[in-house]
Design a protein around this motif. Structure first.
Motif, short mmCIF file in Angstrom:
data_model
loop_
_atom_site.label_atom_id
_atom_site.label_comp_id
_atom_site.label_asym_id
_atom_site.label_seq_id
_atom_site.Cartn_x
_atom_site.Cartn_y
_atom_site.Cartn_z
N ASN A 41 34.59 46.53 39.68
CA ASN A 41 35.42 46.73 38.49
C ASN A 41 35.71 45.43 37.75
O ASN A 41 35.84 45.43 36.53
N THR A 42 35.86 44.32 38.47
CA THR A 42 36.17 43.02 37.84
C THR A 42 35.19 41.97 38.35
O THR A 42 35.51 41.20 39.25
N PRO A 43 33.99 41.92 37.78
CA PRO A 43 33.02 40.92 38.23
C PRO A 43 33.37 39.49 37.78
O PRO A 43 32.94 38.53 38.40
N SER A 44 34.17 39.37 36.72
CA SER A 44 34.53 38.03 36.23
C SER A 44 35.71 37.49 37.04
O SER A 44 36.30 38.18 37.87
N ARG A 45 36.06 36.23 36.79
CA ARG A 45 37.16 35.60 37.52
C ARG A 45 38.50 36.17 37.06
O ARG A 45 38.71 36.45 35.89
N VAL A 46 39.42 36.30 38.00
CA VAL A 46 40.73 36.89 37.74
C VAL A 46 41.72 35.80 37.39
O VAL A 46 41.70 34.71 37.98
N GLU A 47 42.61 36.07 36.42
CA GLU A 47 43.71 35.19 36.07
C GLU A 47 44.97 36.02 36.00
O GLU A 47 45.03 37.00 35.26
N LEU A 48 45.99 35.65 36.78
CA LEU A 48 47.25 36.38 36.82
C LEU A 48 48.41 35.41 36.64
O LEU A 48 48.31 34.24 37.02
N ARG A 49 49.51 35.92 36.08
CA ARG A 49 50.72 35.12 35.97
C ARG A 49 51.53 35.31 37.25
O ARG A 49 51.95 36.41 37.56
N LYS A 50 51.73 34.21 38.00
CA LYS A 50 52.47 34.24 39.25
C LYS A 50 53.51 33.12 39.22
O LYS A 50 53.40 32.18 38.44
N PHE A 51 54.49 33.21 40.11
CA PHE A 51 55.51 32.17 40.19
C PHE A 51 54.98 30.97 40.97
O PHE A 51 54.45 31.11 42.07
N CYS A 52 55.13 29.80 40.40
CA CYS A 52 54.72 28.56 41.05
C CYS A 52 55.97 27.85 41.56
O CYS A 52 56.82 27.45 40.76
N PRO A 53 56.12 27.68 42.88
CA PRO A 53 57.32 27.01 43.40
C PRO A 53 57.38 25.51 43.08
O PRO A 53 58.44 24.90 43.18
N TYR A 54 56.27 24.92 42.70
CA TYR A 54 56.24 23.49 42.37
C TYR A 54 56.60 23.25 40.91
O TYR A 54 57.21 22.24 40.57
N CYS A 55 56.24 24.18 40.02
CA CYS A 55 56.59 24.08 38.60
C CYS A 55 57.93 24.74 38.31
O CYS A 55 58.50 24.54 37.24
N TYR A 56 58.41 25.58 39.23
CA TYR A 56 59.65 26.34 39.09
C TYR A 56 59.62 27.30 37.91
O TYR A 56 60.62 27.50 37.23
N LYS A 57 58.45 27.91 37.64
CA LYS A 57 58.33 28.90 36.58
C LYS A 57 57.06 29.72 36.79
O LYS A 57 56.23 29.38 37.64
N HIS A 58 56.94 30.80 36.03
CA HIS A 58 55.75 31.64 36.09
C HIS A 58 54.65 30.96 35.28
O HIS A 58 54.84 30.64 34.11
N THR A 59 53.51 30.75 35.92
CA THR A 59 52.38 30.10 35.26
C THR A 59 51.12 30.92 35.50
O THR A 59 51.10 31.84 36.31
N LEU A 60 50.07 30.56 34.81
CA LEU A 60 48.80 31.23 34.95
C LEU A 60 48.09 30.71 36.20
O LEU A 60 47.94 29.50 36.37
N HIS A 61 47.71 31.63 37.07
CA HIS A 61 46.96 31.29 38.29
C HIS A 61 45.55 31.84 38.15
O HIS A 61 45.38 33.04 37.91
N GLY A 62 44.57 30.98 38.29
CA GLY A 62 43.17 31.38 38.14
C GLY A 62 42.45 31.43 39.46
O GLY A 62 42.81 30.74 40.42
N GLU A 63 41.42 32.25 39.53
CA GLU A 63 40.62 32.40 40.74
C GLU A 63 39.80 31.14 40.99
O GLU A 63 39.20 30.59 40.08
N ILE A 64 39.78 30.69 42.25
CA ILE A 64 38.97 29.52 42.62
C ILE A 64 37.95 29.96 43.65
O ILE A 64 38.10 30.98 44.29
N LYS A 65 36.93 29.17 43.79
CA LYS A 65 35.89 29.44 44.78
C LYS A 65 36.30 28.76 46.07
O LYS A 65 36.61 27.58 46.10
N LYS A 66 36.33 29.52 47.15
CA LYS A 66 36.77 28.98 48.43
C LYS A 66 35.64 28.95 49.40
O LYS A 66 34.85 29.80 49.52
#
Length: 66
Positions: A41-66
């Motif tokens: 359903n989603t062959p491209s990379r995923v980007e979601l807004r999640k809470f970042c504890p280091y920035c102390y706000k909701h930011t864009l989180h992108g898919e990385i290759k692991k």
């Protein structure tokens, strides 16, 4: 069933704002989340807004290759 042919795969999401400012002393680390996505359903990379504890706000989180 082969391991590489699974439909649902684990993906790692990394804060895009922390990565850009990693040289800054204010940032203590990089926020990472683990989630799953459907490969068909989603062959491209995923980007979601999640809470970042280091920035102390909701930011864009992108898919990385692991």
């Amino acid at each position: 069933m082969a391991k590489g042919k699974d439909v649902r795969v684990r993906v790692f999401l990394e804060c895009t704002l922390c990565v850009r400012t990693s040289g800054n002393k204010k940032s203590l680390g990089i926020s990472r989340y683990i989630t799953q996505k459907n490969r068909h359903n989603t062959p491209s990379r995923v980007e979601l807004r999640k809470f970042c504890p280091y920035c102390y706000k909701h930011t864009l989180h992108g898919e990385i290759k692991k």
